[in-house]
Design an enzyme around this catalytic site. Sequence first.
Site, short mmCIF file in Angstrom:
data_model
loop_
_atom_site.label_atom_id
_atom_site.label_comp_id
_atom_site.label_asym_id
_atom_site.label_seq_id
_atom_site.Cartn_x
_atom_site.Cartn_y
_atom_site.Cartn_z
N HIS A 1 -6.99 -7.13 2.24
CA HIS A 1 -6.07 -6.25 1.49
C HIS A 1 -4.93 -5.74 2.37
O HIS A 1 -3.95 -5.23 1.86
CB HIS A 1 -6.83 -5.07 0.90
N ASP B 1 2.57 -2.50 5.11
CA ASP B 1 1.60 -2.29 4.04
C ASP B 1 1.19 -3.64 3.49
O ASP B 1 2.05 -4.52 3.32
CB ASP B 1 2.26 -1.46 2.91
P1 ADQ Z 1 -3.93 1.68 -0.02
O1 ADQ Z 1 -3.48 1.79 1.38
O2 ADQ Z 1 -4.84 2.76 -0.48
O3 ADQ Z 1 -4.63 0.27 -0.31
P2 ADQ Z 1 -1.97 1.49 -2.34
O4 ADQ Z 1 -1.94 0.07 -2.72
O5 ADQ Z 1 -0.62 2.10 -2.36
O6 ADQ Z 1 -2.54 1.71 -0.88
O7 ADQ Z 1 -2.80 2.47 -3.30
C1 ADQ Z 1 -4.00 2.22 -3.88
C2 ADQ Z 1 -4.21 3.06 -5.19
O8 ADQ Z 1 -4.49 4.44 -4.92
C3 ADQ Z 1 -3.03 3.04 -6.14
O9 ADQ Z 1 -3.49 2.54 -7.35
C4 ADQ Z 1 -2.57 4.51 -6.27
O10 ADQ Z 1 -2.19 4.86 -7.59
C5 ADQ Z 1 -3.78 5.28 -5.84
N1 ADQ Z 1 -3.38 6.52 -5.17
C6 ADQ Z 1 -2.66 6.63 -4.05
N2 ADQ Z 1 -2.49 7.95 -3.76
C7 ADQ Z 1 -3.12 8.65 -4.69
C8 ADQ Z 1 -3.29 10.05 -4.96
N3 ADQ Z 1 -2.76 10.98 -4.21
N4 ADQ Z 1 -4.01 10.41 -6.02
C9 ADQ Z 1 -4.55 9.47 -6.81
N5 ADQ Z 1 -4.41 8.16 -6.63
C10 ADQ Z 1 -3.71 7.75 -5.58
C11 ADQ Z 1 -4.87 -0.97 0.39
C12 ADQ Z 1 -3.69 -1.57 1.15
C13 ADQ Z 1 -2.52 -1.77 0.21
C14 ADQ Z 1 -2.94 -2.66 -0.96
C15 ADQ Z 1 -4.21 -2.12 -1.60
C16 ADQ Z 1 -4.76 -3.09 -2.63
O11 ADQ Z 1 -3.32 -0.72 2.23
O12 ADQ Z 1 -1.43 -2.37 0.89
O13 ADQ Z 1 -1.92 -2.68 -1.93
O14 ADQ Z 1 -5.24 -1.94 -0.62
O15 ADQ Z 1 -4.95 -4.37 -2.08
#
Ligand code: ADQ
Length: 509
Positions: A186, A394
């Site tokens: 991921h 990211d």
């Molecule tokens: P993350 O680093 O967690 O994931 P991201 O893809 O932006 O990053 O977010 C994941 C989910 O968490 C999103 O659906 C978002 O809506 C939710 N989220 C974020 N902040 C939140 C908050 N404050 N309250 C509630 N929900 C929140 C990792 C990788 C990413 C990759 C994902 C999926 O780092 O690059 O996109 O996995 O593969």
Amino acid sequence: MPLDPRSRIRDIVSKMFGAETARAPVNMPGIGRLVIVSNRVATVAQMKTNPGGLAVAMAAALREHPAMWFGSSGEFVDHTVEAPKIQNEGPLIRALLDLPRSDYDRYYAGFSNGALWPLFHYRVGVVNFSHDDYAAYLRVNEEFARHLIPLLQPDDVIWIHDYQLIPLAGMLRARGVTQKIGFFLHIPFPAPEILTTLPVHEEIARALAQYDLVGFQTQTDQASFTDYIQRERREQAYAEGWVQAFGRRFRVGTFPISIDPEIVAARARRMAGGTRNKQLRDSLSGRKLMIGVDRLDYTKGLDRRFQAIEHLFEEHEEHRRGVVVLQIAPPTRGDVPEYRRVRAELNALIGHINGQFGDADILPIRYLNRQFSQDILFGYFRISRAALVTPLRDGMNLVAKEFVACQDPDDPGIPVLSRFAGAAKQMDAAMIVNPFDVRGMAGALHRVLEMPIEERRERHQSLLESIRGYDIHRWRDAFISELTRTYEELIPSREEETVDLFSLAGAHH
Ligand code: ADQ
């Protein structure tokens, strides 16, 4: 009378998605049970309120297909456990493993998040490698392997997720597992010059070679891996993702993770008329809203983002009273020292900007360190003029895609998106920025704030089309069908590998 379990899971899924938007059955004919393995397993409640990309993809798959989701329970024990806890919910089995307390910190905060996470995000200076942490990482992976094997069935398709579990396939193979095993990373995969700073880089690459298919978020990540195989190992990467390395033949591919844009849009529309959104809208008194939603993590580039906002306010006085920045950033991984440092720095920086540009009746930045349900976020996205998505690196970034899906097509907001987020590869109609260029970012923010409605509509249309063209269902189906195809093509060469192993064994005795 309790509901039939199968209809209960349907009920959960249809509540999550809204029955009216229920999708066609998942296209996985002829494959065995799907076994998902990830560090943590989403609970029923989490899947309802904050389903991440993985949970959404899996929830959709589970509607029609038998599956098991195996991972840690989040609980710790001082002795070794006999077996994982099993929870049955219709066609889904959750297998929840309590992990040994003694190893967990070194496995999770230590090697996974203290070494692999920063390294794979190109932050060599933050990497804190220790051989003891790595040994604990291997022991926890062994624990996963030991408990997973008794639960496996012969025609299972095993899909392992993310950097915490890279060695798992090798450990399963060593114990005789011959089923299809795929891996999806991921997070980004670093260029060889970065990867080789890790003392155990070769073990990590060898562990990846034990899968039948290794999936990456972007072509760049995939190319970094094959560069390593070719330059560092002097082994072969061929057309169509075939790789021959470490005595194994396997495949690599690019599968950019996504969202279900129709479901996200439906949730945003539902929230748009609600009290929460009204309260926020009223509090803006006509000012434009820019929103950022990120886990509080040094890879998300929050410090430079706020420096850019400071620059914007310095250069454009009109925005000081014309714009509200809402930054939602729940703290994560507080047990890793770098995360505590970032948090303290941001508190100081945001306090400084508000002190400088605020007034008695107005604070330009609203900074909230807590989780919100996704429904609330989606409602907020819909009334924002811009999303601030400016990570330094990211894997993908799903917030950028969710933001697009949430917009009102007649008056859409536009994401300001880092070129170093995997999402930028499919979202070139966003306002693409270099997050290391603070002044450049301030200029992009100004442009989005001033952008004519026609241009916003055009960009939004194009962004939405590209997300619809490759949604979360397509991501899952593409990975599973590639894994199945690869495995079938590999059967003859796997037999040769087995023969080799036998002849090797023969040579020893
Ligand atoms: P993350 O680093 O967690 O994931 P991201 O893809 O932006 O990053 O977010 C994941 C989910 O968490 C999103 O659906 C978002 O809506 C939710 N989220 C974020 N902040 C939140 C908050 N404050 N309250 C509630 N929900 C929140 C990792 C990788 C990413 C990759 C994902 C999926 O780092 O690059 O996109 O996995 O593969």
